[in-house]
Design an enzyme around this catalytic site. Structure first.
Site, short mmCIF file in Angstrom:
data_model
loop_
_atom_site.label_atom_id
_atom_site.label_comp_id
_atom_site.label_asym_id
_atom_site.label_seq_id
_atom_site.Cartn_x
_atom_site.Cartn_y
_atom_site.Cartn_z
N GLU A 208 0.81 -1.23 0.00
CA GLU A 208 0.00 0.00 0.00
C GLU A 208 0.84 1.28 0.00
OE1 GLU A 208 -3.62 -0.02 2.49
OE2 GLU A 208 -3.19 -2.13 2.84
N HIS A 224 7.28 -27.16 3.72
CA HIS A 224 6.64 -28.26 3.00
C HIS A 224 6.38 -27.93 1.53
CE1 HIS A 224 6.02 -30.80 6.56
NE2 HIS A 224 5.96 -29.63 7.18
N LYS A 311 -13.32 -0.08 -4.15
CA LYS A 311 -14.42 0.31 -3.26
C LYS A 311 -15.55 0.97 -4.04
CE LYS A 311 -12.00 0.40 1.14
NZ LYS A 311 -11.51 1.15 2.28
#
Ligand code: PA5
Length: 323
Positions: A208, A224, A311
């Site tokens: 950001e 893993h 948004k």
């Protein structure tokens, strides 16, 4: 933005005096949901890891529009949104109220505070006028206060927590070193499970504020799968490892492994007695580093045009939610 991060200590001192407005309907709860997105949602992750070892009742983080089906009148739902207008969080709060849950909220205003006032639910109002991510200490302390109302205690020593933000020169020094290390790179931030909110917070801040790509890997899962990817890097200058230190043999293993491969690595040690303080101090370093990187990269730390675009899309597209 740099000024906001540099004022975190003073900001946190003010937050210690916040009070929770409104009374709980019930304290008889047997599960907890923490709901929030982005710079507000990271508070949920932090609380989650602290409660992971402390809480006798299950705790879940929701970063979505949907509310878990099992939410009921014995569930505490804490909605966190700095602006108070984030649709995902609003939707979970409204749906939880429909389901009869015990709801509390933390916000600087907006629709969330309107809902809290009109429904008479416990709420903490934080200072307005900041970028949500720069309000992190306020949001964190406000949520700690809200949860304490329900007998959920996260911190023994609030002064110690706030105190880690007072070491400004040290924090600036580490942040400058990290800026140098991370510039022109794609950072891979590696932590153990306890510290994953700090790794995530670091990534989010780089995204950001610095407009950079970064990724997060969490040990032991890292060992893993991702561990194998380091065997043959595409570009050894570009990919850099930032390891969040903890006194943990698995972290020692990861550091040794990456060093043996010749990977460029920075091991970040943070101040504090408790996990919460260490995460808060690390978040301070992340915030400052990301604003220094923004400067180096010639971008504005306070602008997040893509988030605004998303948004706006949500507002235009969804007039009614809560499914
Ligand atoms: O840091 C930011 O600006 C974002 O990540 C916001 O926190 C996110 O978009 C959610 O908004 P709010 O924190 O107002 O709920």
């Amino acid at each position: 933005m740099e000024a906001s991060y540099l004022s975190w200590y003073e900001m946190a001192l003010r937050a210690v005096n916040y009070s929770v407005l409104g009374l709980p309907r019930t304290k008889d709860i047997n599960k907890v949901v923490l709901a929030g997105m982005g710079g507000s949602g990271i508070v949920c992750d932090v609380i989650y890891v602290v409660l992971y070892e402390r809480s006798e009742i299950p705790v879940t983080v929701v970063k979505d529009f949907k509310t878990p089906r099992w939410v009921d009148s014995k569930t505490l739902v804490c909605g966190i949104s700095y602006s108070g207008n984030t649709l995902e969080t609003l939707n979970v709060v409204l749906r939880s109220l429909d389901l009869g849950a015990e709801v509390c909220v933390v916000s600087s205003g907006g629709r969330l505070v309107e809902i809290a006032k009109s429904r008479g639910i416990p709420h903490v109002i934080v200072e307005s006028g900041l970028q949500p991510r720069a309000a992190f200490p306020q949001l964190l302390i406000a949520v700690i206060k809200a949860l304490t109302t329900y007998g959920i205690n996260l911190v023994e020593d609030l002064d110690e927590l706030v105190g880690v933000l007072g070491f400004k020169d040290l924090t600036i020094g580490i942040s400058k070193e990290l800026t140098n290390f991370l510039k022109d790179s794609i950072p891979v931030i590696i932590s153990n499970f306890k510290f994953y909110p700090l790794a995530l917070r670091f990534k989010d801040e780089l995204n950001e504020n610095s407009k950079m790509m970064a990724k997060v890997e969490v040990i032991p899962e890292w060992a893993h799968n991702d561990i194998v990817g380091w065997e043959k890097l595409v570009n050894e200058e570009l990919i850099r490892a930032l390891v969040i230190w903890d006194d943990d043999p698995l972290i020692e293993f990861a550091v040794d492994y990456l060093r043996e491969l010749g990977v460029k690595i920075y091991v970040l040690k943070t101040l504090g007695n408790s996990l919460l303080s260490k995460i808060l101090h690390g978040s301070h370093i992340a915030g400052l580093t990301s604003t220094y990187l923004a400067e180096v990269r010639g971008v504005r730390a306070d602008e997040t045009r893509s988030i605004d675009k998303y948004k706006k899309f949500l507002r235009d597209r969804y007039t009614q939610l809560r499914t």
